[in-house]
Design a protein around this motif. Structure first.
Motif, mmCIF file in Angstrom:
data_model
loop_
_atom_site.group_PDB
_atom_site.id
_atom_site.type_symbol
_atom_site.label_atom_id
_atom_site.label_comp_id
_atom_site.label_asym_id
_atom_site.label_seq_id
_atom_site.Cartn_x
_atom_site.Cartn_y
_atom_site.Cartn_z
ATOM 1 N N ASN A 268 -13.780 -1.746 -1.807
ATOM 2 C CA ASN A 268 -12.647 -1.299 -0.997
ATOM 3 C C ASN A 268 -11.319 -1.709 -1.611
ATOM 4 O OD1 ASN A 268 -13.946 0.122 1.038
ATOM 5 N ND2 ASN A 268 -14.265 -1.678 2.306
ATOM 6 N N ASN A 269 -11.261 -2.911 -2.150
ATOM 7 C CA ASN A 269 -10.009 -3.379 -2.757
ATOM 8 C C ASN A 269 -9.598 -2.496 -3.931
ATOM 9 O OD1 ASN A 269 -9.717 -5.480 -0.947
ATOM 10 N ND2 ASN A 269 -10.632 -7.016 -2.284
ATOM 11 N N TRP A 272 -8.381 0.926 -2.457
ATOM 12 C CA TRP A 272 -7.066 0.790 -1.804
ATOM 13 C C TRP A 272 -5.966 0.520 -2.819
ATOM 14 C CZ3 TRP A 272 -7.782 3.336 2.048
ATOM 15 C CH2 TRP A 272 -8.740 3.083 3.026
ATOM 16 N N LYS A 273 -6.288 -0.155 -3.895
ATOM 17 C CA LYS A 273 -5.289 -0.434 -4.928
ATOM 18 C C LYS A 273 -4.667 0.860 -5.446
ATOM 19 C CE LYS A 273 -6.818 -1.667 -8.997
ATOM 20 N NZ LYS A 273 -7.375 -2.477 -10.115
ATOM 21 N N HIS A 275 -5.135 4.102 -3.795
ATOM 22 C CA HIS A 275 -4.774 5.040 -2.726
ATOM 23 C C HIS A 275 -3.526 4.615 -1.953
ATOM 24 C CE1 HIS A 275 -8.829 7.336 -2.145
ATOM 25 N NE2 HIS A 275 -8.624 7.050 -3.422
ATOM 26 N N ASN A 276 -3.467 3.354 -1.571
ATOM 27 C CA ASN A 276 -2.439 2.936 -0.615
ATOM 28 C C ASN A 276 -1.005 3.168 -1.069
ATOM 29 O OD1 ASN A 276 -4.220 2.284 1.378
ATOM 30 N ND2 ASN A 276 -4.058 0.068 1.143
ATOM 31 N N ASP A 316 -4.218 4.581 9.705
ATOM 32 C CA ASP A 316 -5.552 4.160 9.262
ATOM 33 C C ASP A 316 -6.532 5.324 9.231
ATOM 34 O OD1 ASP A 316 -4.956 1.560 8.686
ATOM 35 O OD2 ASP A 316 -5.714 0.726 10.564
ATOM 36 N N ARG A 319 -5.894 7.098 6.002
ATOM 37 C CA ARG A 319 -6.372 6.337 4.837
ATOM 38 C C ARG A 319 -7.884 6.465 4.682
ATOM 39 N NH1 ARG A 319 -2.013 3.078 3.551
ATOM 40 N NH2 ARG A 319 -0.690 2.564 5.323
ATOM 41 N N TYR A 320 -8.594 6.196 5.758
ATOM 42 C CA TYR A 320 -10.052 6.181 5.650
ATOM 43 C C TYR A 320 -10.629 7.585 5.532
ATOM 44 C CZ TYR A 320 -10.169 1.169 6.452
ATOM 45 O OH TYR A 320 -10.019 -0.185 6.306
ATOM 46 N N VAL A 323 -10.541 8.520 1.864
ATOM 47 C CA VAL A 323 -11.621 7.870 1.115
ATOM 48 C C VAL A 323 -12.928 8.617 1.325
ATOM 49 C CG1 VAL A 323 -13.015 5.781 0.885
ATOM 50 C CG2 VAL A 323 -10.544 5.592 1.163
#
Length: 531
Positions: A268-269, A272-273, A275-276, A316, A319-320, A323
Motif C-alpha cells: 500500500n505504501n 500511495w507513494k 497515486h496520492n 478516500d 483513492r481506493y 487502486v
C-alpha cells in the motif's frame, strides 16, 4: 563389593519414580493421539451432509495442512482429484471453504443461488486494500450497491469507454514502438514486461491521465517507478485472499505470524507513494477552480455530485476506487497474453493462422484497431484459450453464504466461502477434451467468438451480481494487446526454447518470464517513431 555393586545398579537404571514419569508421559501422548484420532472420526460423522474433504483437527480445523502444503491451491486440487470430487469442504476454525471445479455446480452458486452467495468475506487483505470496504469488489450491502451503480453509469459505460478510446490507442502505438526498438537493438523481448506494462500504461492513461510516474525510458519501456508500481500490484494479488492466520484467529493479528500484515502495508505504501500526489493535486485544482475540463476517470470521480450538489464520493472513496480499478485492469489480461504468446510461438501453425486472419481483415497497410476486433475470431479464440488454460489466480474472488443452504445436494452452512476454481474449471476433463492442450480451435465452433463465458466452463470475466462489469473494456485491452503483437512482428523462440512450466507459487504465471525475438513484418512507415 555387594554395596558397590548395588550402587552401580542404582546409578545405571532409572528409579521407580522416574520410570513412572516416563510411563505416564507415554500414556499421555498415546491418549492424546487416540483422542485426536477419535475426534477426527467423530468430526467426520458430525459433518455428515457437508461436501467431502480432509478430516479437520480439533479447534484449528485444516489449518495445519494449509500452512504446511504450499502452494495451497495445489494441495486442494490434489486431494480433490484423489477423492474424485468436484466440490469439497475445508474447515479452518469455524469457517468452511467450499472449492468447486464443476461448471454445473458453479452455475448453481453464481446464478440459481446468487442472492445467497452475494456477500464477500471480510479479511485483513481486503480491508487494507479497500480502505475499510469502500470499493465494490470487496464491499457489501449499501456501499457495494452505491459504488457498483456509479461504475456502471460513469466509468465503464459504452459511452465512457468510447470517450477513453484515444488513450488506449496511444498506448497501442507505444507498444509497437517499444518492441520495434528491441529489434533495432538486437535484443530479445521480455513479454512479461511488455504485457504487464502495456496494461498498466493503458490504465494509468485512462484513470490518472499519464502513462509514467517518472521520465520513463527513451525506448518506450517502463522506468524504475513504473516497474515498482506494477510489481506492487502483482504482489498484492498474492495476499488479498490468501489463507491469513489472523483472519480466523483474530487474537493473533498483532503477532503477524505469516508476515502478511507487513507485506500488505509495504504494498500500500508503494502504491500511495505514486497515486496520492496526483490525486491530491487534482482534487485541489478542481476545488480551487483551476481545472475545469475533464480528461480522465480521476476527473470523473472528483466531479460527481449527489442530489444536493455535494461531492458524491469522499476523497478516500476516490483513492481506493482508483487502486481497485488499476489492479482489476492489469492482472488478468497481461498474464493471459504472456501465456498466449508463449503457446503460439511454440506452435508456429497457430501464429501463422493468426497472421493470416489479421492480414485478411486488416491488411498490411494499417495497424489493427479496436473496430477490427469483432472480425478477429481466431485471435480472440487464442486469448480465450489462454484464459481457460492459464488463469493468473487459481481461485475466483470468494463468495460467502448469508444463510444455510444446499449446493449439489450438500449442506453448506451460513458463512461458508465458495471458491470457484479458475484452474479446475478450465482444466476439468469432464468438460474439456484434452484439457491441457492449448487449442484455440475448440472455441471456433460458435460463430462470433467472445471472451465472456456465461456458462462458467472457465472464468475470464466473472458473472452474476458480483461479476465483472468491465467485460467490454477487458476485451479491448486483451485483444488489442495480442493483435498488435501478432500483426506487427514475426516471433522466434530463443535458442533454449520457451519454458511452458508454471511458477511454483500462488500465482499461475510462467515459471520464467517469456522472452522471444521479434522481427517487423509490415511496411516500415507503419511503425511509430516516438512514444
Amino acid at each position: 563389593m555387594k554395596l558397590t555393586h548395588a550402587t552401580t545398579l542404582t546409578d545405571t537404571f532409572p528409579s521407580t519414580s522416574t520410570s513412572t514419569a516416563i510411563v505416564n508421559l507415554v500414556v499421555t501422548i498415546l491418549s492424546i493421539l487416540g483422542f485426536l484420532k477419535i475426534y477426527r472420526r467423530v468430526a467426520n460423522k458430525n459433518l455428515a451432509g457437508l461436501p467431502p474433504g480432509p478430516s479437520p483437527w480439533p479447534i484449528v480445523g485444516n489449518l495445519p495442512e494449509l500452512l504446511r502444503c504450499k502452494p495451497t491451491f495445489r494441495w486442494i486440487h490434489g486431494f480433490m482429484k484423489e477423492m474424485n470430487t468436484d466440490i469439497a469442504c475445508i474447515r479452518v476454525r469455524n469457517t468452511h471453504f467450499i472449492p468447486v471445479l464443476c461448471p454445473q455446480i458453479a452455475r448453481e452458486i453464481y446464478k440459481k443461488k446468487d442472492a445467497i452467495f452475494s456477500t464477500r468475506p471480510l479479511t485483513l487483505g481486503t480491508q487494507e486494500t479497500s480502505g475499510g470496504y469502500l470499493t465494490p469488489i470487496f464491499a457489501n450491502n449499501e456501499q457495494w450497491k452505491k459504488m457498483k451503480k456509479m461504475l456502471i453509469s460513469e466509468v465503464v459505460s459504452p459511452a465512457r469507454i468510447k470517450w477513453l478510446h484515444d488513450k488506449r490507442a496511444k498506448e497501442g502505438d507505444n507498444l509497437v514502438f517499444y518492441v520495434q526498438n528491441q529489434y533495432k537493438a538486437n535484443k530479445s523481448v521480455n513479454l512479461r514486461l511488455v504485457t504487464r506494462h502495456y496494461c498498466a500504461n493503458v490504465s494509468r492513461r485512462m484513470f490518472l491521465g499519464r502513462r509514467n510516474f517518472g521520465r520513463g525510458m527513451p525506448d518506450g519501456g517502463p522506468g524504475p517507478e513504473e516497474i515498482e508500481h506494477v510489481d506492487s500490484i502483482f504482489n498484492f494479488m498474492k495476499y488479498v485472499y490468501s489463507f491469513c492466520i489472523s483472519d480466523y484467529f483474530p487474537f493473533l493479528a498483532g503477532l503477524d505470524l505469516d508476515g502478511q500484515q507487513r507485506s500488505m502495508k509495504h504494498i500500500n505504501n508503494v502504491i500511495w507513494k505514486y497515486h496520492n500526489p496526483i490525486i491530491d493535486e487534482r482534487i485541489q485544482h478542481w476545488r480551487s477552480g483551476k481545472r475545469k475540463d475533464m480528461d480522465d476517470i480521476l476527473d470523473v470521480l472528483i466531479t460527481l455530485k449527489d442530489p444536493t450538489g455535494s461531492p458524491f464520493l469522499s476523497d478516500d472513496e476516490i483513492r481506493y476506487q482508483l487502486v481497485e480499478l488499476m489492479i482489476a485492469s492489469v492482472d488478468n489480461p497481461s498474464n493471459a497474453i504472456e501465456w498466449a504468446m508463449a503457446e503460439m510461438i511454440n506452435q508456429p501453425e497457430l501464429m501463422k493462422k493468426a497472421h493470416e486472419e489479421i492480414d485478411r481483415v486488416v491488411g498490411k497497410e494499417r495497424l489493427v484497431q479496436e473496430s477490427d476486433i469483432e472480425e478477429l475470431n481466431f485471435v480472440k479464440a487464442c486469448a480465450r484459450e489462454a484464459y481457460r488454460l492459464h488463469p493468473l489466480s487459481p481461485f475466483n474472488v470468494p463468495h460467502m453464504s448469508v444463510e444455510d443452504t444446499t449446493v449439489a445436494g450438500y449442506y453448506i452452512p451460513k458463512g461458508s466461502h465458495a471458491l470457484l476454481s479458475r484452474y479446475g474449471l478450465g482444466r476439468n476433463p469432464k468438460v474439456w477434451v484434452n484439457p491441457l492442450k492449448f487449442d484455440p480451435e475448440r472455441h471456433m465452433k460458435c460463430g462470433n467468438v467472445s471472451l465472456m463465458e456465461s456458462d462458467l466452463r472457465f472464468i475470464s470475466f466473472s458473472t452474476g451480481r458480483r461479476g465483472c462489469i468491465a467485460g467490454m473494456l477487458g476485451t479491448y485491452m486483451t485483444v488489442m494487446l495480442l493483435a498488435r503483437l501478432v500483426q506487427c512482428f514475426d516471433w522466434t523462440a530463443p535458442p533454449n526454447g520457451i519454458d511452458l512450466s508454471e511458477a511454483v507459487d500462488e500465482l499461475l504465471t510462467p515459471a520464467m518470464p517469456v522472452t522471444a525475438f521479434a522481427k517487423p513484418r509490415l511496411p516500415h512507415h507503419l511503425y511509430p517513431t516516438q512514444n
